[in-house]
Design an enzyme around this catalytic site. Structure first.
Site, short mmCIF file in Angstrom:
data_model
loop_
_atom_site.label_atom_id
_atom_site.label_comp_id
_atom_site.label_asym_id
_atom_site.label_seq_id
_atom_site.Cartn_x
_atom_site.Cartn_y
_atom_site.Cartn_z
N CYS A 152 0.83 -1.21 0.00
CA CYS A 152 0.00 0.00 0.00
C CYS A 152 0.86 1.26 0.00
O CYS A 152 1.96 1.26 0.54
CB CYS A 152 -0.83 0.07 1.27
SG CYS A 152 -1.92 -1.31 1.46
N VAL A 153 0.29 2.33 -0.56
CA VAL A 153 0.95 3.63 -0.47
C VAL A 153 0.15 4.52 0.48
O VAL A 153 -1.06 4.68 0.32
CB VAL A 153 1.07 4.32 -1.84
CG1 VAL A 153 1.68 5.71 -1.70
CG2 VAL A 153 1.90 3.48 -2.80
N ASP A 165 6.67 -1.98 -15.92
CA ASP A 165 5.28 -1.98 -15.44
C ASP A 165 4.68 -0.60 -15.68
O ASP A 165 4.02 -0.03 -14.80
CB ASP A 165 5.21 -2.37 -13.96
CG ASP A 165 3.80 -2.81 -13.54
OD1 ASP A 165 2.96 -3.10 -14.43
OD2 ASP A 165 3.54 -2.85 -12.32
#
Ligand code: ADE
Length: 316
Positions: A30-31, A150
């Site tokens: 998570c950020v 990505d």
């Protein structure tokens, strides 16, 4: 002390940021929006099993010359606490209030000048990442070519001045001449953004092949922007759709992606009316060159220049 890179582990006196709330979730963890002394920072908290991404991302950020490029996310520090299953792996970077391009496009449209500025700065960031910068002067360092692997609208952040910042280097690879680029085979990245050669499962790519794979994904992001550009003939699409979402929905399987992108050689819909527009028409040509089935035909080199030229034309 103010928190500067490189590293908490070398500057133990620096306090850890206080986590405030979760801004994004990904396969890596998570950020968080967090506070460090008097400023906000982003803290990416990795899952313990993703230690390799955490290490890899630091390695990219620690590449000489990568610090402080305006279109690459700025690294502040890495931190780890605890061991084994208790370990917490943090990566602290600058925070961007507007979040990712994907988030932005969900709720906003863009005018053509803003879209062009965004595409141009995104191209500048990616071409800098791809560039092999020789060691010219003492202390100036050497920057190898780096493939992102990505690239997608979720991994491009937006500054408040509407310029692009490329983020998330968990899968990136460096190409240092004479050195093995490490474990870099296989189908990595996000299925929806995989170039045909990746979907095909081809392996043993060389440097330029990886850079072309990024350019394919770049083209899909250009398409996302054009669909949400209010100056596109016919206007912006009423709702944001991811590339191939119209065709394959939210969770395409590998088989579905292969059938569409390789067998049918299908690409996101380019409206005829876009081609009639004097600037958007040229953007469409650039985009189609970048998502060509034949990787070697992808004219990645001059994308930045082409968009820059259009941008100046619109501003003139
Ligand atoms: N989402 C992912 N990384 C981010 C960052 N650095 N700032 C804001 N939102 C983000």
């Amino acid at each position: 002390a103010t928190a500067q890179h490189p590293n908490f582990m070398m500057q133990p006196e620096i306090k850890l940021p206080q986590l405030i709330d979760i801004k994004a979730r990904g396969r890596f963890g998570c950020v968080w929006k967090a506070q460090l002394q008097d400023k906000f920072v982003a803290v990416k908290v990795f899952y313990v099993q993703d230690r390799q991404s955490w290490l890899n991302e630091q390695e990219v950020f620690n590449t000489e010359l990568v610090h402080y490029h305006p279109n690459i996310l700025n690294f502040i520090a890495a931190a780890s606490r605890g061991v084994a299953v208790e370990a917490e792996l943090w990566l602290i970077t600058e925070f961007h209030e507007l979040g990712s391009l994907a988030d932005y496009l969900k709720t906003n449209t863009m005018s053509l000048p803003v879209a062009l500025k965004f595409m141009e700065t995104m191209a500048t960031g990616l071409s800098f990442l791809h560039e092999d910068i020789p060691h010219r002067e003492p202390h100036k360092g050497y920057k190898p070519a780096i493939a992102h692997r990505d690239f997608k609208s979720k991994n491009v952040l937006i500054r408040t001045d509407m310029t692009a910042v490329i983020a998330d280097f968990g899968l990136a690879v460096k190409f240092v001449p004479g050195e093995c680029a490490g474990e870099n085979h296989g189908q990595v990245g996000t299925r929806r953004y995989m170039a045909p050669e990746i979907l095909e499962g081809a392996i043993n790519f060389q440097r330029d092949a990886f850079l072309r794979i990024d350019m394919y994904a770049f083209a899909l992001v250009m398409w996302e922007i054009i669909t949400r550009c209010s100056d596109s003939p016919g206007g912006a699409t009423p709702t944001y759709l991811m590339p191939y979402e119209l065709e394959l929905g939210q969770h395409p399987t590998l088989d579905e992606m292969q059938a569409l992108v390789i067998d049918q050689k299908s690409r996101p819909v380019v409206k005829d009316s876009w081609r009639q527009h004097e600037v958007i028409g040229i953007l469409c040509e650039t985009m189609e060159d970048c998502w060509d089935h034949d990787a070697e035909a992808r004219s990645a080199g001059c994308v930045e220049e082409r968009i820059n030229h259009l941008h100046r034309r619109v501003l003139a």
